[in-house]
Design a protein around this motif. Structure first.
Motif, PDB file in Angstrom:
ATOM      1  N   VAL A  14      13.421  -9.662  49.546  1.00 41.66           N
ATOM      2  CA  VAL A  14      13.785  -9.422  50.940  1.00 41.66           C
ATOM      3  C   VAL A  14      14.064  -7.931  51.170  1.00 41.66           C
ATOM      4  O   VAL A  14      13.802  -7.407  52.250  1.00 41.66           O
ATOM      5  N   GLY A  15      14.607  -7.261  50.151  1.00 41.86           N
ATOM      6  CA  GLY A  15      14.920  -5.849  50.284  1.00 41.86           C
ATOM      7  C   GLY A  15      16.291  -5.579  50.879  1.00 41.86           C
ATOM      8  O   GLY A  15      16.602  -4.455  51.263  1.00 41.86           O
ATOM      9  N   GLU A  16      17.111  -6.603  50.965  1.00 37.29           N
ATOM     10  CA  GLU A  16      18.467  -6.503  51.522  1.00 37.29           C
ATOM     11  C   GLU A  16      19.415  -7.340  50.674  1.00 37.29           C
ATOM     12  O   GLU A  16      19.030  -8.381  50.163  1.00 37.29           O
ATOM     13  N   HIS A  17      20.652  -6.901  50.578  1.00 36.06           N
ATOM     14  CA  HIS A  17      21.685  -7.712  49.929  1.00 36.06           C
ATOM     15  C   HIS A  17      22.188  -8.776  50.895  1.00 36.06           C
ATOM     16  O   HIS A  17      22.453  -9.913  50.516  1.00 36.06           O
ATOM     17  N   VAL A  32      16.064 -21.518  56.973  1.00 33.27           N
ATOM     18  CA  VAL A  32      15.013 -21.010  56.087  1.00 33.27           C
ATOM     19  C   VAL A  32      13.717 -20.808  56.876  1.00 33.27           C
ATOM     20  O   VAL A  32      13.036 -19.789  56.707  1.00 33.27           O
ATOM     21  N   GLU A  33      13.382 -21.740  57.754  1.00 34.15           N
ATOM     22  CA  GLU A  33      12.171 -21.585  58.568  1.00 34.15           C
ATOM     23  C   GLU A  33      12.276 -20.350  59.460  1.00 34.15           C
ATOM     24  O   GLU A  33      11.303 -19.599  59.605  1.00 34.15           O
ATOM     25  N   GLU A  34      13.435 -20.122  60.044  1.00 33.73           N
ATOM     26  CA  GLU A  34      13.643 -18.907  60.856  1.00 33.73           C
ATOM     27  C   GLU A  34      13.495 -17.651  59.996  1.00 33.73           C
ATOM     28  O   GLU A  34      12.863 -16.683  60.412  1.00 33.73           O
ATOM     29  N   LEU A  35      14.075 -17.679  58.811  1.00 27.63           N
ATOM     30  CA  LEU A  35      14.013 -16.512  57.930  1.00 27.63           C
ATOM     31  C   LEU A  35      12.576 -16.234  57.507  1.00 27.63           C
ATOM     32  O   LEU A  35      12.163 -15.069  57.456  1.00 27.63           O
ATOM     33  N   ARG A  36      11.812 -17.263  57.212  1.00 34.11           N
ATOM     34  CA  ARG A  36      10.408 -17.087  56.817  1.00 34.11           C
ATOM     35  C   ARG A  36       9.617 -16.340  57.891  1.00 34.11           C
ATOM     36  O   ARG A  36       8.688 -15.603  57.587  1.00 34.11           O
ATOM     37  N   ARG A  37       9.981 -16.545  59.147  1.00 34.04           N
ATOM     38  CA  ARG A  37       9.267 -15.896  60.249  1.00 34.04           C
ATOM     39  C   ARG A  37       9.726 -14.464  60.513  1.00 34.04           C
ATOM     40  O   ARG A  37       9.103 -13.752  61.300  1.00 34.04           O
ATOM     41  N   ARG A  38      10.809 -14.022  59.874  1.00 36.45           N
ATOM     42  CA  ARG A  38      11.341 -12.674  60.120  1.00 36.45           C
ATOM     43  C   ARG A  38      10.417 -11.576  59.615  1.00 36.45           C
ATOM     44  O   ARG A  38      10.294 -10.529  60.235  1.00 36.45           O
ATOM     45  N   ALA A  43       9.119 -14.337  54.025  1.00 38.29           N
ATOM     46  CA  ALA A  43       8.195 -15.442  53.754  1.00 38.29           C
ATOM     47  C   ALA A  43       7.933 -15.569  52.259  1.00 38.29           C
ATOM     48  O   ALA A  43       7.916 -16.676  51.712  1.00 38.29           O
ATOM     49  N   LEU A  44       7.755 -14.442  51.573  1.00 38.64           N
ATOM     50  CA  LEU A  44       7.539 -14.462  50.132  1.00 38.64           C
ATOM     51  C   LEU A  44       8.779 -14.974  49.402  1.00 38.64           C
ATOM     52  O   LEU A  44       8.684 -15.814  48.506  1.00 38.64           O
ATOM     53  N   ALA A  45       9.942 -14.488  49.791  1.00 39.55           N
ATOM     54  CA  ALA A  45      11.184 -14.892  49.122  1.00 39.55           C
ATOM     55  C   ALA A  45      11.420 -16.394  49.226  1.00 39.55           C
ATOM     56  O   ALA A  45      11.917 -17.014  48.282  1.00 39.55           O
ATOM     57  N   PHE A  46      11.050 -16.986  50.359  1.00 37.30           N
ATOM     58  CA  PHE A  46      11.309 -18.407  50.582  1.00 37.30           C
ATOM     59  C   PHE A  46      10.052 -19.267  50.475  1.00 37.30           C
ATOM     60  O   PHE A  46      10.003 -20.372  50.986  1.00 37.30           O
TER      61      PHE A  46
END
Length: 82
Positions: A14-17, A32-38, A43-46
């Motif tokens: 993600v590149g963030e703590h 998680v679905e919201e984060l994947r779209r960020r 998307a790779l992390a999740f």
């Protein structure tokens, strides 16, 4: 607002703590679905949730857990003993 924390390789991808998220998600799975779209990094992390664990306000939870009243959600790889 919910503080989302990333640990180990999730943080690297993600590149963030951590980040503060304004979310309408009711469950961890929806978050998680919201984060994947960020971003592509999110998307790779999740992309493989079989190797991701979650805690809500420092209590282990599952993907169907409610986010009602949550202040913090942490994502991390499985822990090993040692």
């Amino acid at each position: 607002m919910i503080e989302v924390l990333y640990f180990a390789w999730l943080r690297e991808r993600v590149g963030e703590h951590s980040e503060m998220i304004e979310t309408g998600a009711d469950t961890v799975a929806e978050l998680v679905e919201e984060l994947r779209r960020r971003s592509e990094a999110h998307a790779l992390a999740f992309s493989d949730m079989t190797s991701v664990r979650v805690a809500i306000d420092q209590d282990l939870a599952d993907m169907n857990a409610s986010l009602a009243g949550a202040r913090e959600v942490a994502f991390f790889p499985p822990m090993t003993g040692g």
